[in-house]
Write a protein that holds these residues in place. Structure first.
Motif, PDB file in Angstrom:
ATOM      1  N   GLY A   1       0.650   4.606  -0.595  1.00  0.00           N
ATOM      2  CA  GLY A   1      -0.739   5.758   0.219  1.00  0.00           C
ATOM      3  C   GLY A   1       0.344   6.670   0.655  1.00  0.00           C
ATOM      4  N   PHE A   2      -0.671   7.720   0.974  1.00  0.00           N
ATOM      5  CA  PHE A   2       0.108   8.795   2.107  1.00  0.00           C
ATOM      6  C   PHE A   2       0.812   8.110   3.147  1.00  0.00           C
ATOM      7  N   VAL A   3       0.925   6.936   3.607  1.00  0.00           N
ATOM      8  CA  VAL A   3       0.947   6.514   5.000  1.00  0.00           C
ATOM      9  C   VAL A   3       2.675   5.707   4.097  1.00  0.00           C
TER      10      VAL A   3
ATOM     11  N   ASP B   1       2.002  -2.270  -5.296  1.00  0.00           N
ATOM     12  CA  ASP B   1       1.103  -1.633  -4.619  1.00  0.00           C
ATOM     13  C   ASP B   1      -0.372  -1.886  -5.674  1.00  0.00           C
TER      14      ASP B   1
ATOM     15  N   LYS C   1     -13.925   8.928  10.571  1.00  0.00           N
ATOM     16  CA  LYS C   1     -13.969   7.243  10.412  1.00  0.00           C
ATOM     17  C   LYS C   1     -13.347   6.375  11.614  1.00  0.00           C
TER      18      LYS C   1
ATOM     19  N   CYS D   1      -8.870   9.835   8.366  1.00  0.00           N
ATOM     20  CA  CYS D   1      -8.588   9.505   9.567  1.00  0.00           C
ATOM     21  C   CYS D   1      -9.781   9.370  10.753  1.00  0.00           C
TER      22      CYS D   1
ATOM     23  N   ARG E   1       1.872   5.039  -8.521  1.00  0.00           N
ATOM     24  CA  ARG E   1       2.413   5.448  -7.082  1.00  0.00           C
ATOM     25  C   ARG E   1       3.761   4.689  -7.459  1.00  0.00           C
TER      26      ARG E   1
ATOM     27  N   PRO F   1       0.909  13.962   7.666  1.00  0.00           N
ATOM     28  CA  PRO F   1       0.757  15.103   6.331  1.00  0.00           C
ATOM     29  C   PRO F   1       1.483  15.897   6.339  1.00  0.00           C
TER      30      PRO F   1
ATOM     31  N   THR G   1      -2.161  -0.405   8.789  1.00  0.00           N
ATOM     32  CA  THR G   1      -3.172   0.128   9.034  1.00  0.00           C
ATOM     33  C   THR G   1      -4.353   0.496  10.291  1.00  0.00           C
ATOM     34  N   THR G   2      -4.850   1.324  10.062  1.00  0.00           N
ATOM     35  CA  THR G   2      -6.039   1.667  11.146  1.00  0.00           C
ATOM     36  C   THR G   2      -7.421   0.524  11.444  1.00  0.00           C
TER      37      THR G   2
ATOM     38  N   GLY H   1       0.812  -0.876  -0.370  1.00  0.00           N
ATOM     39  CA  GLY H   1      -0.434  -0.003   0.129  1.00  0.00           C
ATOM     40  C   GLY H   1       0.851   1.385   0.220  1.00  0.00           C
TER      41      GLY H   1
ATOM     42  N   ALA I   1      -5.929  -8.936   1.128  1.00  0.00           N
ATOM     43  CA  ALA I   1      -4.386  -8.403   0.748  1.00  0.00           C
ATOM     44  C   ALA I   1      -2.839  -8.975   1.273  1.00  0.00           C
TER      45      ALA I   1
ATOM     46  N   ARG J   1      -9.690  14.137   0.083  1.00  0.00           N
ATOM     47  CA  ARG J   1     -10.100  13.436   0.582  1.00  0.00           C
ATOM     48  C   ARG J   1     -11.394  13.876   2.578  1.00  0.00           C
TER      49      ARG J   1
HETATM   50  N1  LIG Z   1      -3.123   9.517   5.698  1.00  0.00           N
HETATM   51  C1  LIG Z   1      -2.869   9.869   6.995  1.00  0.00           C
HETATM   52  O1  LIG Z   1      -2.378  10.689   7.511  1.00  0.00           O
HETATM   53  C2  LIG Z   1      -2.658   8.783   8.118  1.00  0.00           C
HETATM   54  C3  LIG Z   1      -2.269   8.619   9.368  1.00  0.00           C
HETATM   55  C4  LIG Z   1      -2.591   7.568   9.681  1.00  0.00           C
HETATM   56  C5  LIG Z   1      -2.974   6.630  10.220  1.00  0.00           C
HETATM   57  N2  LIG Z   1      -3.965   6.052   8.333  1.00  0.00           N
HETATM   58  C6  LIG Z   1      -3.995   5.612   8.344  1.00  0.00           C
HETATM   59  O2  LIG Z   1      -3.091   4.257   7.207  1.00  0.00           O
HETATM   60  C7  LIG Z   1      -3.670   3.589   6.450  1.00  0.00           C
HETATM   61  C8  LIG Z   1      -3.759   3.982   5.495  1.00  0.00           C
HETATM   62  O3  LIG Z   1      -4.196   4.732   4.867  1.00  0.00           O
HETATM   63  P1  LIG Z   1      -3.511   6.372   3.828  1.00  0.00           P
HETATM   64  O4  LIG Z   1      -4.218   7.364   3.985  1.00  0.00           O
HETATM   65  O5  LIG Z   1      -2.174   5.869   3.672  1.00  0.00           O
HETATM   66  O6  LIG Z   1      -4.554   4.997   2.229  1.00  0.00           O
HETATM   67  P2  LIG Z   1      -4.190   5.110   0.729  1.00  0.00           P
HETATM   68  O7  LIG Z   1      -5.384   5.273   0.506  1.00  0.00           O
HETATM   69  O8  LIG Z   1      -3.589   6.991   0.054  1.00  0.00           O
HETATM   70  O9  LIG Z   1      -3.156   4.273   0.441  1.00  0.00           O
HETATM   71  C9  LIG Z   1      -4.221   2.859   0.839  1.00  0.00           C
HETATM   72  C10 LIG Z   1      -3.085   2.270  -0.668  1.00  0.00           C
HETATM   73  O10 LIG Z   1      -3.175   0.588  -0.323  1.00  0.00           O
HETATM   74  C11 LIG Z   1      -3.198   0.243  -1.678  1.00  0.00           C
HETATM   75  N3  LIG Z   1      -4.030  -1.138  -1.547  1.00  0.00           N
HETATM   76  C12 LIG Z   1      -4.504  -1.071  -1.597  1.00  0.00           C
HETATM   77  N4  LIG Z   1      -5.225  -2.610  -2.053  1.00  0.00           N
HETATM   78  C13 LIG Z   1      -3.710  -3.207  -2.254  1.00  0.00           C
HETATM   79  C14 LIG Z   1      -3.184  -5.055  -1.466  1.00  0.00           C
HETATM   80  N5  LIG Z   1      -4.304  -5.921  -1.938  1.00  0.00           N
HETATM   81  N6  LIG Z   1      -2.493  -4.793  -2.306  1.00  0.00           N
HETATM   82  C15 LIG Z   1      -1.093  -3.356  -2.477  1.00  0.00           C
HETATM   83  N7  LIG Z   1      -1.828  -2.112  -2.498  1.00  0.00           N
HETATM   84  C16 LIG Z   1      -3.116  -2.456  -2.072  1.00  0.00           C
HETATM   85  C17 LIG Z   1      -4.281   1.475  -2.571  1.00  0.00           C
HETATM   86  O11 LIG Z   1      -3.510   1.083  -4.154  1.00  0.00           O
HETATM   87  C18 LIG Z   1      -3.621   2.933  -2.114  1.00  0.00           C
HETATM   88  O12 LIG Z   1      -2.722   3.068  -2.644  1.00  0.00           O
HETATM   89  C19 LIG Z   1      -5.532   3.901   6.927  1.00  0.00           C
HETATM   90  O13 LIG Z   1      -5.801   2.396   8.032  1.00  0.00           O
HETATM   91  C20 LIG Z   1      -4.947   4.958   7.325  1.00  0.00           C
HETATM   92  O14 LIG Z   1      -6.116   5.342   8.281  1.00  0.00           O
HETATM   93  C21 LIG Z   1      -3.511   7.588   7.853  1.00  0.00           C
END
Ligand SMILES: NC(=O)c1ccc[n+]([C@@H]2O[C@H](COP(=O)([O-])OP(=O)(O)OC[C@H]3O[C@@H](n4cnc5c(N)ncnc54)[C@H](O)[C@@H]3O)[C@@H](O)[C@H]2O)c1
Length: 469
Positions: free
Chosen positions: A18-20, A46, A296, A293, A55, A184, A144-145, A16, A126, A365
């Motif tokens: 994403g932002f994290v 990803d 939800k 976050c 990404r 972020p 993941t949360t 994954g 996953a 988001r």
């Molecule tokens: N954004 C924040 O500031 C933040 C802070 C702390 C915690 N979190 C938690 O971290 C987790 C991730 O958040 P995010 O903002 O990075 O989400 P995001 O949606 O930006 O990224 C998630 C990524 O996971 C990928 N993904 C999904 N299923 C997959 C799989 N089976 N194999 C590979 N990749 C896969 C998606 O394509 C996506 O790129 C969440 O649980 C969120 O609550 C987020």
């Protein structure tokens, strides 16, 4: 050669990006041993979707996949690329190379007023993907949360089933939980590496392995780790701390309305209260709560009780009310503008400054600005949007201007997000004799900017400040 990974350097896959996960992969690749060599080779994984490939391609080119004001993160991505210990792929077979897998995928809530729920299908898939490829002894850290209880009741059984299917022992993988507190913004990377962490293991061996890994990525000298007794406790810590924050914000909302009604400045009141050490993190009124976050996470405890622990009798009215109150908070600003514009928004042109969910990020988001724009348009207003960091607003499918339109073309201006750029914005130069209603909805303006607005002849109002109304 210092700077490049030595043969046999442990491999960490981050699932994954994403932002994290995108930032975590860079943090892991940036960890160095005392000789200056990378401690790990980081491989981001990803999905083979257009978003996933975007990404993956960014990381493979040494770029962080998102717009960020944190230059250290941008530089760290480039440095890791140059050192050759950061790459990304959509091929899950790469999990077979991993010593450690960090799970940073998303887990969405189907939000409902009563009984929100989670579809675990993608998350379970996953986890199975990891267990179908990983070598025995690999440490899997869920970041993941998740609803408390997920590691014990969802992840561990999924891992066990997939390992059984491979003819391996059900406990062949080590399972741990450690949640992200990444912020972020301007200190994006440091919010991972220079911050306190909580973790736990499904077994003592997994907890020890997780501790050893985190100690090599995070500055644990200044930010010691906290080990909790179980993964359920650690999952609860994440959900509780975000629920506390969301509730603290929601709680202040009604006090803002009171202050406006009786003509006091709630910010002044709150500053006085914060002198008490026990009350120094009381929140302040604002435009709304957004992001992935806080909108939800307070719902996760109820989901856990109902769906993982079969305890539908347990209620969480504060946490659930916080989500509801925060979701409609932007309408307070909209209602205020409507009142200030004579009771109707029909035919009015409103400039909304700031569409990101928080300052100094380009992430839209669940942005409170979305609620404001959609409801403003429904009430007949022409809402124009501007943001210094966001160029496209995917949730609304519109482009976002980097510069505001001429001041004389709008009836009202709402400052929604305290971006650094707004605090340096020259309102006198922009207003040039125009006198739109100016609503500071999020304590954005500096004292000098407030003076400039007032001196220009525009009417200045602020959420939480009755004095100026
Ligand atoms: N954004 C924040 O500031 C933040 C802070 C702390 C915690 N979190 C938690 O971290 C987790 C991730 O958040 P995010 O903002 O990075 O989400 P995001 O949606 O930006 O990224 C998630 C990524 O996971 C990928 N993904 C999904 N299923 C997959 C799989 N089976 N194999 C590979 N990749 C896969 C998606 O394509 C996506 O790129 C969440 O649980 C969120 O609550 C987020």
């Amino acid at each position: 050669m210092p700077g490049h990974p030595a043969p046999g350097t442990p491999v960490v896959c981050v699932q994954g990006l994403g932002f994290v996960g995108g930032a975590m992969a860079i943090a892991i690749a940036s960890a160095r041993d005392p000789g200056g060599r990378p401690r790990f080779t980081a491989i981001g994984v990803d999905l083979p979707t257009p978003l996933g490939h975007e990404r993956i391609d960014a990381l493979n080119a040494g770029r962080f996949p998102f717009v960020t004001g944190d230059h250290t993160l941008v530089e760290a991505a480039a440095a890791a690329h140059a050192a050759g210990n950061l790459r990304a792929t959509s091929d899950p077979a790469v999990f077979a190379e991993a010593d450690i897998v960090v799970v940073d995928i998303h887990l969405d809530v189907a939000r409902a007023d009563e009984a929100s729920t989670i579809d675990f299908t993608g998350f379970r898939a996953a986890i199975r993907t990891i267990a179908s490829h990983a070598r025995p002894g690999t440490l899997v850290i869920v970041e993941t949360t998740v609803p408390p209880g997920t590691c014990e009741r969802v992840v561990a059984p999924e891992l066990a089933a997939a390992l059984r299917a491979r003819g391996l022992r059900e406990d062949a993988l080590l399972l741990a939980h450690s949640y992200e507190r990444v912020m972020p913004g301007e200190d994006y990377l440091a919010s991972i590496t220079n911050f306190w962490r909580v973790y736990s293991g499904h077994t003592p061996a997994a907890a020890d392995a997780c501790e050893a890994f985190l100690s090599q990525v995070i500055n644990v000298t200044d930010y010691p780790l906290t080990r909790l007794a179980s993964t359920t406790a650690s999952e609860t810590a994440k959900v509780l701390e975000n629920s506390y924050r969301a509730t603290n914000i929601a709680f202040i909302e009604e006090w803002g309305r009171f202050a406006e009604a009786v003509g006091i400045d709630l910010f002044e009141v709150l500053t006085a209260i914060r002198r008490r050490p026990t009350h120094n993190n009381i929140r302040q009124p604002g435009f709304g709560v957004g992001g992935y976050c806080l909108t939800k996470d307070p719902l996760f405890v109820g989901i856990a009780a109902r769906e993982l622990f079969d305890r539908p009798d347990l209620g969480f009215p504060f946490s659930e009310m916080a989500v509801r109150v925060n979701a409609v908070m932007p309408l307070v600003s909209l209602d205020r503008v409507q009142t200030l514009l004579g009771g109707t928004l029909r035919g009015k042109r409103i400039l909304l400054m700031g569409v990101a969910y928080r300052q100094d990020v380009a992430d839209t988001r669940y942005s409170p600005s979305q609620t404001f724009v959609e409801e403003g348009r429904r009430r007949g207003a022409d809402v124009v949007v501007q943001d210094p960091l966001v160029t496209e607003w995917p949730e609304l499918g519109i482009a976002v201007a980097a510069e505001p339109p001429p001041a004389h073309s709008v009836d009202a201006v709402v400052l929604a997000v305290p971006h650094r750029a707004y605090r340096a914005f020259d309102f006198s130069a922009w207003l040039q004799g125009a006198t739109p209603i100016v609503l500071d909805a999020n304590a954005v303006l500096t004292p000098a900017q407030r003076q400039a607005v007032i001196a220009s002849g525009a009417a200045l109002h602020a959420i939480g400040e009755g004095r100026r109304a």
